[in-house]
Scaffold this motif. Structure first.
Motif, short mmCIF file in Angstrom:
data_model
loop_
_atom_site.label_atom_id
_atom_site.label_comp_id
_atom_site.label_asym_id
_atom_site.label_seq_id
_atom_site.Cartn_x
_atom_site.Cartn_y
_atom_site.Cartn_z
N UNK A 290 0.83 -1.20 0.00
CA UNK A 290 0.00 0.00 0.00
C UNK A 290 0.86 1.25 0.00
N UNK A 291 2.01 1.15 0.66
CA UNK A 291 2.94 2.29 0.69
C UNK A 291 3.44 2.59 -0.71
N UNK A 292 3.79 1.54 -1.47
CA UNK A 292 4.24 1.75 -2.85
C UNK A 292 3.13 2.37 -3.69
N UNK A 293 1.93 1.83 -3.55
CA UNK A 293 0.80 2.34 -4.35
C UNK A 293 0.54 3.80 -4.04
N UNK A 294 0.56 4.15 -2.77
CA UNK A 294 0.33 5.55 -2.38
C UNK A 294 1.42 6.46 -2.92
N UNK A 295 2.67 5.99 -2.82
CA UNK A 295 3.78 6.82 -3.28
C UNK A 295 3.72 7.02 -4.79
N UNK A 296 3.39 5.96 -5.54
CA UNK A 296 3.28 6.08 -6.99
C UNK A 296 2.16 7.05 -7.36
N UNK A 297 1.03 6.94 -6.69
CA UNK A 297 -0.10 7.83 -6.97
C UNK A 297 0.26 9.27 -6.63
N UNK A 298 0.88 9.49 -5.48
CA UNK A 298 1.22 10.85 -5.06
C UNK A 298 2.19 11.51 -6.03
N UNK A 299 3.06 10.72 -6.64
CA UNK A 299 4.01 11.28 -7.60
C UNK A 299 3.35 11.63 -8.92
N UNK B 9 -3.59 -5.15 -1.77
CA UNK B 9 -2.75 -4.09 -1.23
C UNK B 9 -2.54 -4.33 0.26
N UNK B 10 -1.29 -4.41 0.65
CA UNK B 10 -0.97 -4.65 2.06
C UNK B 10 0.50 -4.30 2.30
N UNK B 11 0.78 -3.82 3.49
CA UNK B 11 2.17 -3.55 3.86
C UNK B 11 2.78 -4.69 4.67
N UNK B 12 2.00 -5.74 4.90
CA UNK B 12 2.51 -6.90 5.64
C UNK B 12 2.26 -8.14 4.79
N UNK B 13 3.02 -9.22 5.03
CA UNK B 13 2.83 -10.45 4.24
C UNK B 13 1.40 -10.96 4.34
N UNK B 14 0.90 -11.46 3.22
CA UNK B 14 -0.46 -11.99 3.14
C UNK B 14 -0.39 -13.38 2.52
N UNK B 15 -0.88 -14.39 3.22
CA UNK B 15 -0.93 -15.76 2.71
C UNK B 15 0.44 -16.22 2.22
N UNK B 16 1.45 -15.88 2.97
CA UNK B 16 2.80 -16.30 2.61
C UNK B 16 3.44 -15.50 1.51
N UNK C 119 9.03 -1.91 -3.90
CA UNK C 119 10.28 -1.33 -4.40
C UNK C 119 10.43 0.11 -3.93
N UNK C 120 11.67 0.59 -4.08
CA UNK C 120 11.94 1.99 -3.77
C UNK C 120 11.16 2.90 -4.73
N UNK C 121 10.58 3.95 -4.21
CA UNK C 121 9.83 4.91 -5.04
C UNK C 121 10.48 6.28 -4.96
N UNK C 122 10.16 7.07 -5.95
CA UNK C 122 10.65 8.45 -6.00
C UNK C 122 9.47 9.39 -5.81
N UNK C 123 9.69 10.44 -5.06
CA UNK C 123 8.67 11.49 -4.98
C UNK C 123 8.84 12.41 -6.18
N UNK C 124 7.83 13.18 -6.46
CA UNK C 124 7.90 14.04 -7.65
C UNK C 124 8.92 15.16 -7.51
N UNK C 125 9.43 15.33 -6.32
CA UNK C 125 10.47 16.36 -6.12
C UNK C 125 11.87 15.78 -6.21
N UNK D 90 -11.59 11.74 -8.70
CA UNK D 90 -12.14 10.53 -8.11
C UNK D 90 -11.14 9.38 -8.12
N UNK D 91 -9.98 9.63 -8.68
CA UNK D 91 -8.97 8.58 -8.79
C UNK D 91 -8.22 8.43 -7.46
N UNK D 92 -7.97 7.17 -7.04
CA UNK D 92 -7.22 6.86 -5.82
C UNK D 92 -6.10 5.90 -6.18
N UNK D 93 -5.14 5.70 -5.28
CA UNK D 93 -4.06 4.76 -5.59
C UNK D 93 -4.57 3.38 -5.96
#
Length: 1283
Positions: free
Chosen positions: A155-164, A214-221, A227-233, A188-191
């Motif tokens: 979810x962190x990756x998805x949020x970061x990609x969307x925010x950029x 979408x999850x920041x913790x392991x799910x079902x193994x 991955x590392x993301x870049x902010x738009x700045x 109306x668009x979200x990550x």
């Protein structure tokens, strides 16, 4: 021994089996692939394939092309032996799939890098099994298709990609890029729903289902991809810089805040002007009334009345007495003034005597001159072009318009309809299978849309007759992609359905559920108007048939926020080419517009309510209005003519009614007035000066006012005069002309000079009016002192010989008739003048008029500026309904273009950075400043982010994109839709090739960009959006260019004025920050309405200048013609100034705005006011009575009746008829203003001015008094004068 060896063997085998099993388990748990290579065709996207199931370790590419693609798309995997879970073909597919996002998101490198990480990990990651789980398969030959997978994403990756990516703009369509890539509006668009949309098989791009978790913790193994993301700045490792402010709000700093509105100027919580004027008026009244009361008490104490010794001119305590003794020596100035007056009197006396003695030559010469001048009307040319009427050729807006038209072509003509419906809205739309409930309004009912499409198609098929041919919409319409696509531009919601009934009826259904239909297509297209492929089946395009996007804010009205489904009106616009320099094509456009209006007017559909307008509608309606008002104008003039003809005569008895009447003389006087107007029009027509409707409608009224007043003065002076013994008729009329002609000269010449100086105005309508009016008044004066005097002499001879008026051959028998004064003259002399100048009345008059003047001063700054366009239309005009709908429903204002004049160097990095809005561009670049202005649209009136050909060109030419290609053999452009091995990328996939093109490279590919039509493989083609935005100067440099956006909705004159003002402020700031000052070129804004509203930026200055110049001219001319009497000239100018100020008070009370029409009327008011004032002041200045009160009473008695009967009553009757006009502009600017001019002029000239003269009039000119006494000494007139 054998048994022991056997046991050892068995034990060894068991160890091997156990080890192998453990190794297999370890291998199964280690990261591995879930697919490798491509297999069978996808059922969702026919041109794409499924991936092949593969659970083994990643495999090296071992391919040159694959290595190049890997370095281009997934540089993070370009290391070691390049062991991956994808082959070369999968990399090719990945590159093709990323083409559309690349074109819209690569302008923000960090955003696109994050997106590529998402797809690279999905497609090629050697760790696929950590976050990717294949859940559905299908057989394919000897392999297995992977039909469905589950992608575990942090979810962190998805949020970061969307925010950029959330702020990235799509310059060509003035919307955010996510609106084109998310399946819904960017707001109306979200990550999560963005990623889910990209992985949905219904989007027409994804060949197999990808379920996102979408999850920041392991799910079902499974360990979610994080991955590392870049902010738009952030800048990237390859040297790419951070995203621009336009594409990254975090890089912008704080959101701009508009400056606060200046607080109103108040004193103690009240309007400061009101308070200051109120205090000033109260102070004046206290001082004035105190002085009057003190003088009254002093006279009472000394037992003296106003008509006693205190009024004697020798008494220093008299309020009304003249200073000095008339018997004392006259000053040099008085003597000079008297000699000038005497010279005028002698000249006019001799001329009048000659005209009466030689009437035939005078009348014939007058007729010849009038005929010669009037013949110029054959060359008369009437200007109805609003641009020519309201905009000076030298004005800034006019020059900018000419520049725009020259370099980019004239702004297109607009034919528009706004459609509403009385029907009830349909049932709310429910998205499949049980999703959101979306309400749709009545205009978006399918049956209504079908009816609207029929109506639209009928308009497309209209044929208009023109000469021997017919004109269709295709002959004149705007076709931006011609000749490749000849479809007309039609901005209509039906263009989302390709203007087709069949497409409108498209549905994706299984008989039970409707998965997609016109509702879903509408919702998709309003969020992605430039899309070539709806994600829902049957994947219809949103792009219009003409090849360009159809923005929802241009085709829908009455919605709230971005809820286009709530639209209460449909807007259909047919842009038509404009032809300023091709009269034939322009006439064809006019012919089609005429047929368009005729068709819509006759169209009948009870389910559709239609408001409509064409480019020529306003001009046609003004012409219709003018024709319909002809009867009203004719009736108005007829009443004035009849009154003049009847009122000139002085009837002594019923018996002599037809002898003493002056009907024929009155008609002659009217014809002289009309002849002067015809001469003025003819002379200027000879000179090629075009007429305007204002000239035709206003000047006859003005000249009639001036001319009739002079006629009444001349005739009534004769009627009150007694012929002296031994005096012949020609001598009597000559003497009378010598007495009154200087007064006529004073008024006429003052007005002529004032009007000619008014021609210095920069406003064409005011300048033209002033020229025609000045010359007409001058000619009218010359004809009156020549032709009319001769006709007066003939009429007197007829009257003295008892011949009937008109029937001059019939003679009445002789009879003794007593000569009497007219009723009006007796009323003024015996009743009105004495009453007005009573001791207790005069202070009340001063208090009243100064009070009105004070009120008007306080109201001046409250008069609105501008012209409500609805006032220019007749009451029954269909355009009024259109204007009302325009205000009620539309959400977008006119387009505005920020034009960079020729001279800017786009080939250099510095020149590019000062203009563009993408990566590396200046934070104060042109595009960035316009974008920033759009963030505070309520203040700047800039509604949207600008479209930028330069930024789209940079995205189009990138080597990663498939847009820019050329044939390796010929160098010709190769469109992205062409599959041809010879087509190679324009720029190499090298660090320098990835940089922006500069120098020769910039110019080499720019023509290709501007000729490229958008298609599925490349939506960045610039032909449709920017075909006219760049003026190429050969193949070497770029000339003028523009960057387009839209104003916010503008509904009133203040809105239009503010929008133009703010756009110019913004353009000036861009010019400064780009460092263009002193370089010979600049940035300026252009919108089609600027040329009409620029006048209001300087209307206050122009008004003040015109009126002040006119007043100064009147003062100078009055000073000279009154015999160098400065004080008299000052009082005339003061009274006229009060009338003008009071006109502003009337304008505020009566809702009359300040514009070119009202300014013309104010200039005319200045001229007519001279008639009300100058005759009274001159009569006062030549009076030989002993006190100011007596002189004022004599002037009012003798001149007042002529002024009242001449100009006041004549105009009053004609003006009242104008109230019956159907034209609102006539009712407001002619009836109301003319009525105010006449009433204010009459009250000031016949009430306030005599009182003012009785208090502060100039002392009697001793030289004039002595000269007058000498002239009448020993004659019968000496008795009359002394009396």
């Amino acid at each position: 021994m054998g048994l022991s060896e056997e046991k050892h063997v068995i034990f060894f085998v068991l160890l091997v089996i156990i080890g192998t099993h453990q190794w297999v388990q370890v291998q199964a748990q280690a990261p591995h692939c879930v697919w490798y290579g491509e297999c069978g065709d996808s059922l969702s996207v026919q041109e794409k394939k499924y991936n092949c199931e593969y659970n083994g370790p990643p495999m090296p590419l071992n391919d040159t092309e694959g290595s190049q693609l890997l370095a281009e798309l997934c540089p993070g995997f370009d290391y070691g032996d390049q062991a991956l879970c994808c082959d070369v073909q999968q990399l090719r597919t990945l590159k093709g799939s990323l083409q559309v996002p690349l074109q819209f998101l690569s302008r923000c490198p960090a955003c696109f890098q994050n997106l590529m990480n998402l797809f690279c990990e999905l497609t090629c990651s050697p760790r696929q099994s950590d976050f990717l789980n294949a859940t559905s398969f299908s057989p394919f030959q000897n392999k297995t298709n992977v039909v469905e997978v589950t992608y575990y994403i942090s979810q962190t990756f998805a949020n970061a990609m969307y925010n950029a990516c959330r702020d990235v703009q799509a310059p060509s369509s003035n919307v955010k890029a996510l609106s084109l890539l998310c399946g819904k509006d960017a707001s109306e668009c979200t990550p999560t729903n963005w990623i889910e949309y990209m992985f949905d098989t219904n989007n027409g791009q994804t060949p197999f289902a990808i379920d996102s978790v979408f999850s920041d913790v392991p799910v079902k193994g499974m360990t979610p991809m994080n991955n590392h993301t870049f902010t738009c700045t952030d800048g990237l490792d390859d040297g790419s810089g951070p995203c621009s402010c336009q594409d990254c709000s975090q890089a912008c700093g704080p959101t701009p805040v508009p400056p606060p509105l200046p607080p109103p100027w108040t004193i103690l919580g009240m309007d400061a002007m009101d308070v200051i004027v109120g205090i000033s008026y109260a102070t004046f009244i206290l001082l004035f009334m105190g002085g009057v009361l003190g003088a009254w008490c002093y006279r009472k104490r000394t037992i003296m009345s106003e008509y006693g010794p205190i009024l004697d001119s020798n008494n220093p305590h008299s309020l009304n007495g003249d200073v000095g003794d008339s018997s004392s020596e006259a000053s040099c100035c008085e003597t000079l003034g008297e000699r000038f007056e005497d010279a005028l009197r002698r000249a006019f006396t001799s001329w009048g005597s000659y005209c009466v003695r030689r009437p035939l030559p005078v009348v014939l010469c007058s007729l010849v001159l009038v005929s010669a001048c009037s013949a110029g009307l054959c060359y008369m040319r009437i200007t109805t072009d609003p641009v020519e009427l309201w905009s000076s050729p030298g004005s800034t807006a006019r020059q900018e318009k000419d520049y725009f038209d020259t370099h980019f072509g004239p702004f297109f003509r607009t034919e528009q309809v706004i459609i509403t419906t009385p029907l009830e809205p349909p049932e709310p739309y429910s998205t499949f299978p049980a999703g959101d409930i979306v309400p749709f309004t009545a205009p978006l009912r399918k049956d209504v849309l079908h009816q609207v499409l029929d109506f639209q198609t009928a308009i497309e098929n209209l044929e208009a007759p023109y000469g021997n041919e017919t004109v269709t919409l295709k002959d004149i319409c705007l076709s931006p992609l011609a000749p490749y696509n000849s479809n007309c531009t039609i901005l209509s919601v039906l263009n989302y359905y390709q203007n087709s009934h069949d497409v409108l009826d498209h549905e994706d259904t299984d008989g039970l559920w409707v998965y997609a239909d016109y509702h879903s297509h509408f919702l998709y297209c309003v969020s992605a108007p430039a899309s070539l492929n709806d994600t829902n089946k049957p994947h219809d395009p949103c792009l219009g048939t003409y090849g360009g996007p159809v923005f929802p804010w241009l085709v829908l009205g009455g919605y709230d926020a971005n809820n286009y489904n709530n639209a209460t009106a449909l807007v259909i616009t047919f842009p038509v080419n404009n032809y300023h320099n091709d009269s034939v094509k322009l006439e064809k456009a006019w012919a089609w517009e005429k047929e368009f209006i005729r068709f819509v007017q006759s169209y009948s559909n009870p389910n559709l309510t239609i408001a409509y307008n064409s480019e020529s509608s306003i001009e046609r309606e003004i012409e219709r209005e003018s024709n319909s008002d002809i009867s009203t104008i004719v009736l108005s003039y007829a009443i004035m003519f009849i009154y003049i003809s009847l009122a000139l005569g002085h009837i002594n008895s019923c018996r002599r009614l037809l002898v003493d009447s002056k009907i024929s003389l009155g008609i002659a006087g009217i014809l002289i007035v009309l002849s002067s107007v015809a001469c003025s029009l003819g002379i200027f027509s000879y000179a090629g000066v075009p007429l305007t409707l204002i000239v035709i409608e206003v000047i006859p009224f003005l000249v009639l006012a001036v001319g009739v007043d002079n006629i009444f003065i001349l005739v009534q002076t004769y009627q009150r005069d007694e012929r002296m013994p031994q005096e012949e008729l020609h001598q009597q009329i000559g003497r009378i002309l010598g007495d009154v002609a200087p007064s006529m000269l004073l008024s006429s010449f003052s007005e002529t000079v004032a009007f000619f100086l008014g021609a210095l105005s920069s406003m064409p309508a005011v300048r033209t009016f002033s020229l025609f009016a000045g010359l007409a008044i001058l000619i009218d004066f010359l004809l009156q002192i020549s032709c009319f005097v001769s006709l007066l002499g003939l009429d007197v001879k007829r009257q003295e010989s008892n011949r009937l008026d008109i029937l001059c051959c019939v003679t009445l028998p002789e009879g003794q008739e007593e000569r009497t004064d007219s009723f009006l003259f007796r009323f003024f002399k015996k009743v009105y003048a004495p009453f007005v100048l009573k001791e207790w009345v005069r202070p009340l008059v001063v208090a009243l008029f100064v009070g009105i003047f004070s009120f008007s001063i306080a109201a001046i700054n409250k008069v609105e500026i501008g012209l409500d366009q609805t006032l220019s239309m007749p009451d029954d005009s269909y355009v009024l309904n259109y204007f009302g709908n325009l205000t009620e429903y539309l959400h977008t204002g006119p387009p505005v273009y920020f034009v960079v004049e020729e001279g800017h160097d786009y080939r250099s990095t510095e020149g590019q950075n000062s203009v563009c809005g993408g990566v590396g561009c200046n934070n104060d670049s042109l595009v960035q400043q316009v974008y920033t202005a759009s963030l505070i649209s309520n203040y700047t009136k800039i509604g949207f982010t600008p479209s930028s050909w330069l930024d789209d060109y940079f995205d189009w030419v990138k080597p990663q994109s498939s847009c820019c290609r050329y044939y390796n053999s010929t160098g010709a452009f190769c469109n992205a839709s062409v599959v041809e091995p010879q087509c190679v990328s324009c720029r190499p996939m090298t660090p320098s090739g990835k940089q922006r093109p500069t120098g020769e490279d910039f110019m080499k590919f720019l023509p290709m960009f501007l000729s490229d039509n958008p298609n599925v493989n490349c939506g960045k083609g610039g032909h449709a959006a920017y075909g006219t935005a760049v003026d190429l100067l050969g193949h070497e440099t770029v000339g003028a260019t523009y960057f387009m956006t839209y104003h916010t909705i503008l509904t009133s004159s203040p809105d239009f004025i503010s929008a133009m003002k703010m756009a110019r402020v913004l353009a000036d700031n861009i010019t400064r920050t780009m460092g263009l000052e002193g370089k010979g070129y600049r940035v300026f804004p252009y919108s089609v309405f600027y040329v009409f509203y620029e006048q209001y930026l300087t209307i206050v200055y122009d008004t003040a200048l015109n009126l002040c110049v006119s007043l100064a001219a009147i003062f100078v001319v009055s000073t000279v013609l009154l015999g160098l009497e400065l004080w008299s000239a000052f009082l005339v100018s003061l009274t006229i100034a009060m009338i003008l100020v009071n006109m502003f008070g009337v304008m505020w009370l009566w809702g009359i705005s300040l514009n070119a029409v009202s300014l013309v009327n104010l200039v005319m008011c200045c001229g007519i006011s001279v008639e009300f004032c100058s005759h009274i002041v001159r009569a006062f200045s030549i009076s030989t009575k002993s006190t100011r009160v007596e002189r004022a009473e004599e002037a009012l008695a003798h001149m007042g009746s002529s002024v009242f009967s001449g100009i006041t009553l004549t105009k009053f009757g004609g003006i009242l008829i104008l109230a019956l006009s159907k034209s609102q502009i006539f009712q407001v600017f002619y009836f109301r203003m003319y009525l105010a001019i006449v009433l204010l002029g009459a009250t000031h000239g016949l009430l306030f001015l005599p009182v003012l003269l009785s208090y502060a009039g100039p002392s009697a000119n001793k030289a004039k008094v002595m000269a007058a006494q000498k002239r009448v000494m020993g004659t019968e007139r000496e008795r009359l004068l002394n009396f």
